[in-house]
Design a protein around this motif. Sequence first.
Motif, short mmCIF file in Angstrom:
data_model
loop_
_atom_site.label_atom_id
_atom_site.label_comp_id
_atom_site.label_asym_id
_atom_site.label_seq_id
_atom_site.Cartn_x
_atom_site.Cartn_y
_atom_site.Cartn_z
N LEU A 129 63.89 -46.77 4.95
CA LEU A 129 64.62 -45.92 4.03
C LEU A 129 63.62 -45.21 3.11
N PHE A 130 63.58 -43.90 3.20
CA PHE A 130 62.75 -43.09 2.31
C PHE A 130 63.67 -42.55 1.21
N GLU A 131 63.35 -42.83 -0.04
CA GLU A 131 64.23 -42.39 -1.11
C GLU A 131 63.46 -42.17 -2.40
N GLY A 132 64.06 -41.39 -3.28
CA GLY A 132 63.45 -41.13 -4.57
C GLY A 132 64.12 -39.95 -5.23
N ARG A 133 63.41 -39.33 -6.17
CA ARG A 133 63.94 -38.19 -6.91
C ARG A 133 62.98 -37.02 -6.81
N VAL A 134 63.53 -35.84 -6.98
CA VAL A 134 62.74 -34.63 -7.16
C VAL A 134 62.98 -34.16 -8.58
N THR A 135 61.91 -34.09 -9.39
CA THR A 135 62.05 -33.72 -10.79
C THR A 135 61.01 -32.66 -11.16
N ASP A 136 61.17 -32.09 -12.36
CA ASP A 136 60.13 -31.23 -12.90
C ASP A 136 59.16 -32.09 -13.69
N LEU A 137 58.17 -31.47 -14.29
CA LEU A 137 57.14 -32.22 -15.01
C LEU A 137 57.68 -32.95 -16.23
N ASP A 138 58.85 -32.54 -16.71
CA ASP A 138 59.45 -33.19 -17.86
C ASP A 138 60.43 -34.29 -17.46
N GLY A 139 60.56 -34.54 -16.16
CA GLY A 139 61.45 -35.59 -15.69
C GLY A 139 62.87 -35.16 -15.44
N ASN A 140 63.15 -33.86 -15.56
CA ASN A 140 64.50 -33.37 -15.31
C ASN A 140 64.74 -33.26 -13.81
N PRO A 141 65.91 -33.66 -13.31
CA PRO A 141 66.19 -33.58 -11.87
C PRO A 141 66.23 -32.13 -11.39
N VAL A 142 65.76 -31.92 -10.18
CA VAL A 142 65.77 -30.59 -9.57
C VAL A 142 66.89 -30.55 -8.55
N GLU A 143 67.93 -29.79 -8.85
CA GLU A 143 69.05 -29.65 -7.92
C GLU A 143 68.72 -28.58 -6.88
N GLY A 144 69.15 -28.81 -5.65
CA GLY A 144 68.95 -27.83 -4.59
C GLY A 144 67.55 -27.80 -4.02
N ALA A 145 66.77 -28.84 -4.29
CA ALA A 145 65.44 -28.92 -3.68
C ALA A 145 65.59 -29.20 -2.19
N CYS A 146 64.80 -28.52 -1.39
CA CYS A 146 64.82 -28.69 0.07
C CYS A 146 63.65 -29.57 0.48
#
Length: 279
Positions: A129-146
């Motif tokens: 299982l590969f999992e995690g988050r995509v965020t910006d440098l401030d830790g905000n989630p990035v919606e719609g990341a491919c």
Amino acid sequence: MSAYLTEETSTQTVNARMDTSADPRLRRVMGALVEHLHAFIKDVELTEEEWGVAIDFLTKTGQICGDTRQEFVLLSDVLGVSMLVDAINHRFEQGATPTTVFGPFHVEGAPERAMGACISADGKGEICLFEGRVTDLDGNPVEGACLDVWSDNADGFYDVQQPGIQPQWNNRGIFRTGPDGRYAFRGIRPISYPIPDDGPVGKMLAALGRHPWRPAHMHFLVSAPGFRRVITHTFVAGDPYLTSDAVFGVKDALIVDFERVETASEIWRAPFDFILQRA
């Protein structure tokens, strides 16, 4: 200055032939190439026999290239050129996920899959299982990341290396994050594999006493509107080839502890967060 080439004036004579109307960037690149190439030849006092070997090597490198194999990219990789060009062109801010070599096995048009889906289609390997988050440098989630992902199979080959043997799109897929920036998919725990070493580049490595192996890794191409694209890998911690990767692609920040979990749906878990820099 004489218009005729001598050992002492070779660089100046060749570069003087470039017309001032040529593209400035082209003149700079080609001028520097001539300067360094001539300096190299003078430094090692290249023999005619050695130059002949070099011409033969380059000829054979070109002859083995085709639709499914790019030996010149391989040559660039094993000489560290690919990673150096990558480093110069991706000077991200501190904290952003670092890039690494693209590799020759990415394929456009991989299927987009539902979050959490399994990309392994040949039934081989240990599911991870590969999992995690995509965020910006401030830790905000990035919606719609491919996230475009791909890996070798449990035998160490990519599907494009074994057409008719592996299912099409085996160990490939595209996933898009929701508002929470989270991603998850199942693949296999990747394994180490050798780069193709049956051609001129492989023979060169053998002559230099170098091995052709790459440490186990999963490929990621992560992109999102308003952010710089990241082409990278995640590497399996403890792999014996981490410090001697044939293409110099490993970075400390990309090494992941694959956790053994042995649940009903997977054996391994590989958590990793991607941190993107705004464009």
